[in-house]
Design a protein around this motif. Structure first.
Motif, short mmCIF file in Angstrom:
data_model
loop_
_atom_site.label_atom_id
_atom_site.label_comp_id
_atom_site.label_asym_id
_atom_site.label_seq_id
_atom_site.Cartn_x
_atom_site.Cartn_y
_atom_site.Cartn_z
N LEU A 36 47.39 -31.56 20.05
CA LEU A 36 47.37 -32.70 18.86
C LEU A 36 47.12 -31.85 17.45
O LEU A 36 47.83 -32.39 16.71
N GLY A 37 46.60 -30.73 17.48
CA GLY A 37 46.35 -29.96 16.27
C GLY A 37 47.74 -29.51 15.73
O GLY A 37 47.94 -29.74 14.49
N LEU A 38 48.40 -28.93 16.69
CA LEU A 38 49.81 -28.63 16.39
C LEU A 38 50.76 -29.74 15.90
O LEU A 38 51.55 -29.54 14.92
N TRP A 39 50.62 -30.82 16.64
CA TRP A 39 51.26 -31.87 16.14
C TRP A 39 51.11 -32.33 14.79
O TRP A 39 52.10 -32.85 14.01
N ILE A 40 49.75 -32.50 14.41
CA ILE A 40 49.39 -32.89 13.02
C ILE A 40 49.75 -31.94 12.10
O ILE A 40 50.41 -32.26 11.09
N ALA A 41 49.67 -30.68 12.60
CA ALA A 41 50.14 -29.69 11.52
C ALA A 41 51.56 -29.65 11.07
O ALA A 41 52.22 -29.45 10.25
N LEU A 42 52.32 -29.88 12.16
CA LEU A 42 53.96 -29.89 12.08
C LEU A 42 54.33 -31.00 11.57
O LEU A 42 55.28 -31.11 10.67
N SER A 43 53.63 -32.07 11.82
CA SER A 43 54.07 -33.53 10.94
C SER A 43 53.85 -33.26 9.54
O SER A 43 54.71 -33.85 8.66
N LEU A 44 52.64 -32.63 9.04
CA LEU A 44 52.38 -32.33 7.59
C LEU A 44 53.47 -31.47 7.22
O LEU A 44 53.77 -31.85 6.01
N GLY A 45 53.58 -30.48 7.88
CA GLY A 45 54.89 -29.62 7.62
C GLY A 45 56.06 -30.35 7.17
O GLY A 45 56.67 -29.99 6.08
N LEU A 46 56.54 -30.98 8.10
CA LEU A 46 57.65 -31.74 8.02
C LEU A 46 57.88 -32.83 6.80
O LEU A 46 58.65 -32.75 6.01
N LEU A 47 56.60 -33.30 6.63
CA LEU A 47 56.50 -34.24 5.48
C LEU A 47 56.66 -33.70 4.22
O LEU A 47 57.33 -33.95 3.44
N ALA A 48 55.81 -32.46 4.11
CA ALA A 48 56.14 -31.88 2.76
C ALA A 48 57.39 -31.34 2.48
O ALA A 48 57.83 -31.28 1.43
N TYR A 49 57.97 -30.69 3.51
CA TYR A 49 59.42 -30.63 3.32
C TYR A 49 60.34 -31.49 2.99
O TYR A 49 61.06 -31.45 1.87
N ALA A 50 60.09 -32.69 3.61
CA ALA A 50 60.85 -33.95 3.23
C ALA A 50 60.54 -34.34 1.85
O ALA A 50 61.60 -34.75 1.08
N LEU A 51 59.25 -34.25 1.22
CA LEU A 51 59.00 -34.65 0.11
C LEU A 51 59.67 -33.88 -1.05
O LEU A 51 60.29 -34.14 -2.17
N VAL A 52 59.70 -32.36 -0.70
CA VAL A 52 60.19 -31.36 -1.74
C VAL A 52 61.59 -31.62 -1.79
O VAL A 52 62.37 -31.41 -2.70
N ASP A 53 62.23 -31.36 -0.60
CA ASP A 53 63.70 -31.64 -0.44
C ASP A 53 64.34 -33.15 -1.20
O ASP A 53 65.11 -32.76 -1.84
N GLY A 54 63.57 -34.25 -1.06
CA GLY A 54 63.97 -35.36 -1.54
C GLY A 54 63.65 -35.41 -3.14
O GLY A 54 64.18 -36.32 -3.67
N SER A 55 62.63 -34.78 -3.58
CA SER A 55 62.49 -34.43 -5.03
C SER A 55 63.29 -33.70 -5.86
O SER A 55 63.69 -33.82 -7.07
N ARG A 56 64.37 -32.93 -5.20
CA ARG A 56 65.38 -32.43 -5.65
C ARG A 56 66.21 -33.08 -6.34
O ARG A 56 66.79 -33.97 -5.79
#
Length: 73
Positions: A36-56
């Protein structure tokens, strides 16, 4: 109802003892917590990537240059 002559036994929490459960369940619970910890960490990482990529902000010209297509003159 028949009354038992046996006195009521207190629960271990009433006596101040911790309930540890089975030793097998301890490892399983720890494994689930890690997953569950890995799942949460990977989800947050993917969310951060999507936000950065979408803000370009790409201009239409820069995206055409990347593909190799040139606008007609």
């Amino acid at each position: 109802m028949s009354e038992s002559s046996e006195p009521l036994r207190k629960h271990r929490h009433d006596l101040g003892q911790e309930d540890h459960g089975a030793k097998l369940a301890e490892g399983t619970t720890r494994g689930i917590q890690i997953l569950l910890g890995l799942w949460i960490a990977l989800s947050l990482g993917l969310l951060a990537y999507a936000l950065v990529d979408g803000s370009r902000v790409d201009s239409p010209d820069s995206s055409a240059d990347r593909v190799g297509a040139h606008a007609p003159h």
